[in-house]
Scaffold this active site. Structure first.
Site, short mmCIF file in Angstrom:
data_model
loop_
_atom_site.label_atom_id
_atom_site.label_comp_id
_atom_site.label_asym_id
_atom_site.label_seq_id
_atom_site.Cartn_x
_atom_site.Cartn_y
_atom_site.Cartn_z
N ARG A 7 -10.93 62.27 -14.74
CA ARG A 7 -12.33 62.19 -14.54
C ARG A 7 -13.33 63.26 -14.84
O ARG A 7 -12.80 64.27 -14.67
CB ARG A 7 -12.46 61.75 -12.97
CG ARG A 7 -12.00 60.33 -12.63
CD ARG A 7 -11.93 60.27 -11.05
NE ARG A 7 -11.40 58.79 -10.83
CZ ARG A 7 -9.93 58.51 -10.53
NH1 ARG A 7 -9.15 59.70 -10.78
NH2 ARG A 7 -9.62 57.25 -10.34
N HIS A 38 -10.77 58.48 -18.30
CA HIS A 38 -9.85 58.31 -19.24
C HIS A 38 -10.44 57.94 -20.80
O HIS A 38 -9.90 57.06 -21.43
CB HIS A 38 -8.58 56.89 -18.87
CG HIS A 38 -7.87 57.32 -17.84
ND1 HIS A 38 -7.57 58.60 -17.53
CD2 HIS A 38 -7.40 56.57 -16.73
CE1 HIS A 38 -6.76 58.63 -16.43
NE2 HIS A 38 -6.63 57.45 -15.93
N HIS A 45 0.09 57.22 -19.56
CA HIS A 45 -0.19 56.52 -18.26
C HIS A 45 0.73 55.57 -17.76
O HIS A 45 0.70 54.59 -17.15
CB HIS A 45 -1.48 55.87 -18.15
CG HIS A 45 -2.22 56.01 -16.95
ND1 HIS A 45 -1.77 55.20 -15.87
CD2 HIS A 45 -3.20 56.37 -16.32
CE1 HIS A 45 -2.32 55.35 -14.84
NE2 HIS A 45 -3.73 56.12 -15.09
N ALA A 46 2.38 55.87 -18.08
CA ALA A 46 3.26 55.05 -17.57
C ALA A 46 3.51 55.01 -16.03
O ALA A 46 3.10 56.02 -15.45
CB ALA A 46 4.68 55.74 -18.34
N TYR A 47 3.67 53.75 -15.70
CA TYR A 47 3.79 53.69 -14.31
C TYR A 47 5.29 53.17 -14.19
O TYR A 47 6.02 52.25 -14.59
CB TYR A 47 3.33 52.03 -13.80
CG TYR A 47 1.74 52.32 -13.59
CD1 TYR A 47 1.16 52.00 -12.42
CD2 TYR A 47 1.00 52.40 -14.83
CE1 TYR A 47 -0.42 52.15 -12.18
CE2 TYR A 47 -0.46 52.46 -14.58
CZ TYR A 47 -1.01 52.32 -13.37
OH TYR A 47 -2.42 52.40 -13.05
N ASP A 72 -3.74 59.90 -5.40
CA ASP A 72 -4.17 59.74 -6.80
C ASP A 72 -4.95 61.47 -6.93
O ASP A 72 -6.10 61.34 -6.85
CB ASP A 72 -5.33 58.79 -6.88
CG ASP A 72 -5.96 58.34 -8.31
OD1 ASP A 72 -5.22 58.89 -9.22
OD2 ASP A 72 -6.85 57.78 -8.43
N GLN A 113 -0.95 64.57 -12.50
CA GLN A 113 -1.33 63.66 -11.45
C GLN A 113 -0.34 62.66 -11.16
O GLN A 113 -0.01 61.90 -11.98
CB GLN A 113 -2.73 62.77 -12.47
CG GLN A 113 -3.42 61.93 -11.38
CD GLN A 113 -4.52 62.55 -10.80
OE1 GLN A 113 -5.00 63.81 -10.95
NE2 GLN A 113 -5.48 61.82 -9.80
N GLU A 126 1.37 61.91 -14.52
CA GLU A 126 0.31 62.08 -15.58
C GLU A 126 0.34 63.54 -15.99
O GLU A 126 -0.60 64.09 -15.30
CB GLU A 126 -0.93 61.23 -15.58
CG GLU A 126 -0.66 59.93 -15.13
CD GLU A 126 -2.21 59.60 -14.84
OE1 GLU A 126 -2.87 59.57 -15.37
OE2 GLU A 126 -2.10 59.01 -13.64
#
Length: 353
Positions: free
Chosen positions: A89, A114, A187-189, A253, A289, A317
């Site tokens: 952000r 992003h 941004h892999a989960y 987060d 992150q 991240e």
């Protein structure tokens, strides 16, 4: 006859007729990654469990339509995508550089997130297959001056490579013809149970970080780097993600500050008890992150027909700190002509018996 270490197939078409490709990388030892040049997105990542059975440990979709659907665009989870120009952000979508103020899109409440409305996750990257020394894919994108409000023509190259020791290595490089700000990440989960568990609250996580960046109610850092000791942000020893998440309004987060300069080092480990899978994260970035999928609500159905509910995956991240262009005490994210931005992050998989 063994499978080739890297293959390509058509993944679909964009509305303008451009063909999107899906590349499959294998390390010959059970690790397999599938990456599309749409958004540089990691769609699948197969890693063996303690019994040697492969399972897909990242959230995503089997088709391009999944990433292009209206529901996905509205939810904006960025599954597996490359993020830029600026990951995370920027307060009010505004920053000053060399005496000039730049206004970006405010696409996350009052803030910029992003890269804006059409960040690097929504563009078609040029792809080049590499075979030496390991199977790899190089993706290149030229972001024109003024795209999403950012100054400078930025040339970005990202290489995905599988290593013999079960690592997915992501190498970033960028140059600019005009001073700009830059913060690249993936941004892999992850869900190391490969979908056997609907959430990641039972995963054990360790972060090699003594401090985190305190944020306001819009998730913008206040500037304070607070010690994690005695708080629910203390992952200096491994414990379950869900153990103290209830003490964090909205869930995790947040950016953890990693210290250690810019040397490539181990910054995080995770373990999923039912599968035995482990994950190690190494990077040269100053922050990470940790996001626990707080905004997933079950409205998106992913691979194997699984709905992605809250906490279905967690992200690590690697990055510079959020809102760095407005925080003079944070490590700088400014890139100038003649400079080369380069960074490496590796996600390495293993098992515990």
């Amino acid at each position: 006859m063994s499978e080739p270490l890297i293959t390509a197939a058509e993944f679909g078409q964009l509305p303008d007729g451009q063909t999107v490709q899906l590349f499959t990388l294998r390390n010959g030892r059970g690790l397999e990654a599938r990456i599309t040049n749409y958004g540089g997105t990691l769609t699948h990542l197969l890693a063996p469990d303690r019994h040697g059975q492969p399972g897909d440990v990242v959230l995503g979709f089997d088709t391009l339509d999944g990433y292009r659907s209206e529901a996905y665009q509205q939810a904006g989870p960025y599954f597996g995508a490359l993020i830029g120009r600026f990951g995370n952000r920027i307060a009010r979508g505004r920053f000053e550089l060399d005496g000039q103020t730049y206004q970006l899109a405010t696409n996350n409440g009052p803030n910029h997130l992003h890269g804006g409305r059409r960040g690097f996750d929504k563009v078609l990257w040029q792809a080049e297959v590499l075979v030496e020394p390991t199977p790899a894919l190089r993706l290149t994108y030229i972001s024109p001056d003024g795209e999403e409000g950012y100054p400078g023509t930025l040339t970005v190259s990202v290489v995905y490579a599988l290593t013999p020791d079960h690592g997915l290595r992501i190498s970033y490089a960028a140059t600019t013809d005009r001073a700009t700000v830059l913060n690249l990440t993936n941004h892999a989960y992850f869900n190391l149970s490969a979908g056997a568990q609907p959430d990641v609250l039972g995963h054990e996580l360790q972060l090699h970080a003594e401090r985190y960046t305190v944020v306001d109610d819009t998730l913008i850092p206040t500037g304070e780097l607070r010690p994690v000791q005695g708080t629910p942000f203390d992952f200096t020893r491994p414990h379950a993600i869900g153990a103290r998440i209830g003490q964090v309004p909205g869930g995790y987060d947040h950016n953890w500050t990693l210290g250690g300069g810019e040397n490539f080092r181990l910054v995080a480990t995770a373990y999923e008890p039912t599968s035995g899978r482990t994950l190690e994260v190494r990077t040269d970035q100053p922050g990470v992150q940790c996001y626990t999928g707080n905004f997933l609500d079950g409205s998106l159905t992913g691979k194997n027909g699984l709905p992605y509910g809250r906490y279905a995956g967690f992200c690590l991240e690697t990055q510079h700190f959020p809102d760095s262009p407005n925080q003079p005490t944070f490590p700088s994210t400014v890139l100038r002509p003649g400079e080369l931005f380069s960074s490496v992050t590796e996600y390495r998989f293993g098992v515990k018996s």
